[in-house]
Scaffold this active site. Structure first.
Site, PDB file in Angstrom:
ATOM      1  N   ARG A  22       0.829  -1.200   0.000  1.00 59.48           N
ATOM      2  CA  ARG A  22       0.000   0.000   0.000  1.00 59.48           C
ATOM      3  C   ARG A  22       0.868   1.256   0.000  1.00 59.48           C
ATOM      4  NH1 ARG A  22       1.296   1.952   4.190  1.00 59.48           N
ATOM      5  NH2 ARG A  22       0.208   3.812   3.505  1.00 59.48           N
ATOM      6  N   GLY A  23       0.188   2.404  -0.218  1.00 56.80           N
ATOM      7  CA  GLY A  23       0.922   3.660  -0.366  1.00 56.80           C
ATOM      8  C   GLY A  23       1.253   3.815  -1.842  1.00 56.80           C
ATOM      9  N   ALA A  24       0.971   5.016  -2.354  1.00 58.22           N
ATOM     10  CA  ALA A  24       1.001   5.202  -3.809  1.00 58.22           C
ATOM     11  C   ALA A  24       2.333   4.820  -4.461  1.00 58.22           C
ATOM     12  CB  ALA A  24       0.650   6.646  -4.119  1.00 58.22           C
ATOM     13  N   ALA A  25       3.448   5.262  -3.890  1.00 56.70           N
ATOM     14  CA  ALA A  25       4.751   4.988  -4.525  1.00 56.70           C
ATOM     15  C   ALA A  25       5.064   3.491  -4.470  1.00 56.70           C
ATOM     16  CB  ALA A  25       5.843   5.794  -3.827  1.00 56.70           C
ATOM     17  N   ARG A  65      -6.809  -0.623  -7.421  1.00 57.42           N
ATOM     18  CA  ARG A  65      -7.144   0.526  -6.573  1.00 57.42           C
ATOM     19  C   ARG A  65      -7.335   1.746  -7.457  1.00 57.42           C
ATOM     20  NH1 ARG A  65      -4.311   1.248  -0.983  1.00 57.42           N
ATOM     21  NH2 ARG A  65      -6.344   2.149  -0.572  1.00 57.42           N
ATOM     22  N   CYS A 130      -1.772   9.232   8.063  1.00 55.05           N
ATOM     23  CA  CYS A 130      -1.524   8.020   7.276  1.00 55.05           C
ATOM     24  C   CYS A 130      -0.022   7.696   7.233  1.00 55.05           C
ATOM     25  CB  CYS A 130      -2.109   8.151   5.872  1.00 55.05           C
ATOM     26  SG  CYS A 130      -2.271   6.577   4.998  1.00 55.05           S
ATOM     27  N   ASP A 199      -2.197  10.579  -2.873  1.00 52.88           N
ATOM     28  CA  ASP A 199      -2.430   9.474  -3.812  1.00 52.88           C
ATOM     29  C   ASP A 199      -2.605  10.015  -5.204  1.00 52.88           C
ATOM     30  OD1 ASP A 199      -3.242   8.281  -1.092  1.00 52.88           O
ATOM     31  OD2 ASP A 199      -2.889   6.613  -2.473  1.00 52.88           O
ATOM     32  N   ASN A 209      -5.905  12.349  -0.809  1.00 49.02           N
ATOM     33  CA  ASN A 209      -5.070  11.570   0.114  1.00 49.02           C
ATOM     34  C   ASN A 209      -5.987  10.855   1.108  1.00 49.02           C
ATOM     35  OD1 ASN A 209      -2.355  10.844   0.988  1.00 49.02           O
ATOM     36  ND2 ASN A 209      -2.792  12.012   2.845  1.00 49.02           N
ATOM     37  N   LYS A 235       2.362  11.283  -8.859  1.00 46.29           N
ATOM     38  CA  LYS A 235       1.030  11.415  -8.269  1.00 46.29           C
ATOM     39  C   LYS A 235       0.142  12.388  -9.053  1.00 46.29           C
ATOM     40  CE  LYS A 235       3.005   9.208  -4.814  1.00 46.29           C
ATOM     41  NZ  LYS A 235       3.282   9.810  -3.529  1.00 46.29           N
TER      42      LYS A 235
HETATM   43  C1  RUB Z   1      -1.932   5.759   1.550  1.00 44.57           C
HETATM   44  C2  RUB Z   1      -1.940   7.255   1.526  1.00 44.57           C
HETATM   45  C3  RUB Z   1      -0.582   7.915   1.418  1.00 44.57           C
HETATM   46  C4  RUB Z   1      -0.274   8.144  -0.062  1.00 44.57           C
HETATM   47  C5  RUB Z   1       1.161   8.588  -0.269  1.00 44.57           C
HETATM   48  O1  RUB Z   1      -3.227   5.197   1.466  1.00 44.57           O
HETATM   49  O2  RUB Z   1      -2.952   7.912   1.492  1.00 44.57           O
HETATM   50  O3  RUB Z   1      -0.567   9.151   2.065  1.00 44.57           O
HETATM   51  O4  RUB Z   1      -0.469   6.942  -0.781  1.00 44.57           O
HETATM   52  O5  RUB Z   1       2.066   7.545   0.045  1.00 44.57           O
HETATM   53  P1  RUB Z   1      -3.372   3.596   1.539  1.00 44.57           P
HETATM   54  P2  RUB Z   1       3.538   7.498  -0.633  1.00 44.57           P
HETATM   55  O6  RUB Z   1      -2.829   3.159   2.859  1.00 44.57           O
HETATM   56  O7  RUB Z   1      -4.878   3.379   1.414  1.00 44.57           O
HETATM   57  O8  RUB Z   1      -2.629   3.026   0.349  1.00 44.57           O
HETATM   58  O9  RUB Z   1       4.135   8.829  -0.339  1.00 44.57           O
HETATM   59  O10 RUB Z   1       4.234   6.368   0.072  1.00 44.57           O
HETATM   60  O11 RUB Z   1       3.370   7.278  -2.097  1.00 44.57           O
END
Ligand code: RUB
Length: 320
Positions: A22-25, A65, A130, A199, A209, A235
């Site tokens: 999880r997390g966009a990156a 997603r 988050c 996101d 986000n 993003k």
């Molecule tokens: C994760 C979320 C993070 C962004 C950025 O949501 O909202 O703030 O994805 O993350 P989830 P990053 O837990 O539902 O995936 O900076 O790591 O890309």
């Protein structure tokens, strides 16, 4: 020719859907890696069959997603660089593109971190929501510059990604105070920045986000605390330049409440939106690897990176 994607692609798609990944990156990196495995292990005998398989793999990943635009941006990066007239050449081009994508992602995050760190002063406290690797990169760079940073970390219901943030910050040596989401306003007077990731970022500078970000931003504005969004250009949501809106993912209600508890309460409906939209007027800066932008100017970077629009190369030619 396979009519189902490689098992590694199906595994990656399942892990993204269940939020194991999880997390966009992180989602983007997993998608590029899955395409590379699909290419490496393909048994396709013709270039066309190889391309069909690759598009199927990309579609399987794409459907997981809807809100995280990093996912289609990763797929697009690899698919647009898939070239060659033989299966071997195509295979090699996917491997090279996926590897290059991952390298660029890491580099972008490091650069963004150094830029974001310039906004943080020695002795500052940040409030997080988050878990964002882009946001954490800013703190990490500030700490590496010798600044002393502390953090108030919001728990972030329903999945408690704040715990992941707290752990990562502790590993950097940052003092952490964990609070429930409802305590945010009380602690805003003690912090110097709200620092979140994204996101997706729309052409008008709206920030999508984790659910709760917009409420936090409104409260922070009211308290006069600057709101900094760390979001590498991955993003940026190119379709929003042509008027498309960003779909907000609705997740399973079981993430919020168990069956028995629900039955006990009685006849209710439960909704679990994963993300929300923070309007640009509540955001002070979007920090990217290409510099920091006031949200209203982010469209300039989008135009530079994507031109006027984008393709959907995971669809079959007849469906585009
Ligand atoms: C994760 C979320 C993070 C962004 C950025 O949501 O909202 O703030 O994805 O993350 P989830 P990053 O837990 O539902 O995936 O900076 O790591 O890309």
């Amino acid at each position: 020719m396979g009519t189902t994607p490689h098992p590694a692609v199906e595994r990656a798609a399942a892990d993204i859907a269940s939020m194991e990944v999880r997390g966009a990156a992180t989602i983007a990196a997993a998608a590029a890696d899955a395409l590379r495995t699909q290419a490496r292990e393909s048994t396709a005998e013709t270039p066309e069959a190889f391309r069909v398989e690759l598009r199927l793999a990309a579609r399987t990943l794409h459907e997981t997603r809807p809100t995280a635009v990093s996912l289609p941006n990763a797929l697009r990066y690899v698919l647009q660089r898939t070239t060659g007239t033989t299966v071997e050449a195509l295979r090699e081009s996917v491997v090279v593109a996926a590897t290059e994508f991952e390298t660029r992602l890491d580099r972008a995050q490091d650069t963004l971190g150094r830029i974001g760190a310039n906004r943080l002063q020695d002795g500052d406290t940040v409030m997080t929501h988050c878990h964002s690797t882009d946001a954490l990169a800013c703190v990490e760079a500030a700490v590496a510059q010798g600044k002393s940073i502390s953090a108030v970390v919001k728990e972030t219901r329903p999945r408690n990604q704040g715990h992941i943030t707290a752990k990562a910050l502790r590993e950097m040596g940052v003092p952490v105070t964990l609070v429930v989401d409802n305590a945010a306003r009380r602690y805003l007077d003690d912090v110097d920045h709200v620092l979140v990731g994204a996101d997706a970022i729309a052409a008008d500078g709206s920030v999508v986000n984790k659910i709760g970000t917009s409420g936090l931003a409104v409260m922070a504005r009211e308290r006069g605390v600057p709101i900094m969004v760390a979001a590498q250009s991955l993003k940026l949501h190119p379709a929003t330049m042509t008027g498309h809106t960003i779909e907000i993912e609705m997740r399973d209600e079981a993430e919020i409440i168990g069956e028995a508890e629900r039955r006990d309460i009685g006849d209710i409906s439960v909704e679990n939106p994963a993300f929300d939209v923070t309007p640009p007027r509540y955001v002070d800066a979007i920090v990217t690897e290409s510099g920091q932008f006031p949200p209203e100017s982010i469209v300039l970077l989008m135009r530079e990176l994507f031109g006027d629009g984008v393709d959907e190369p995971w669809l079959d030619p007849g469906d585009r």
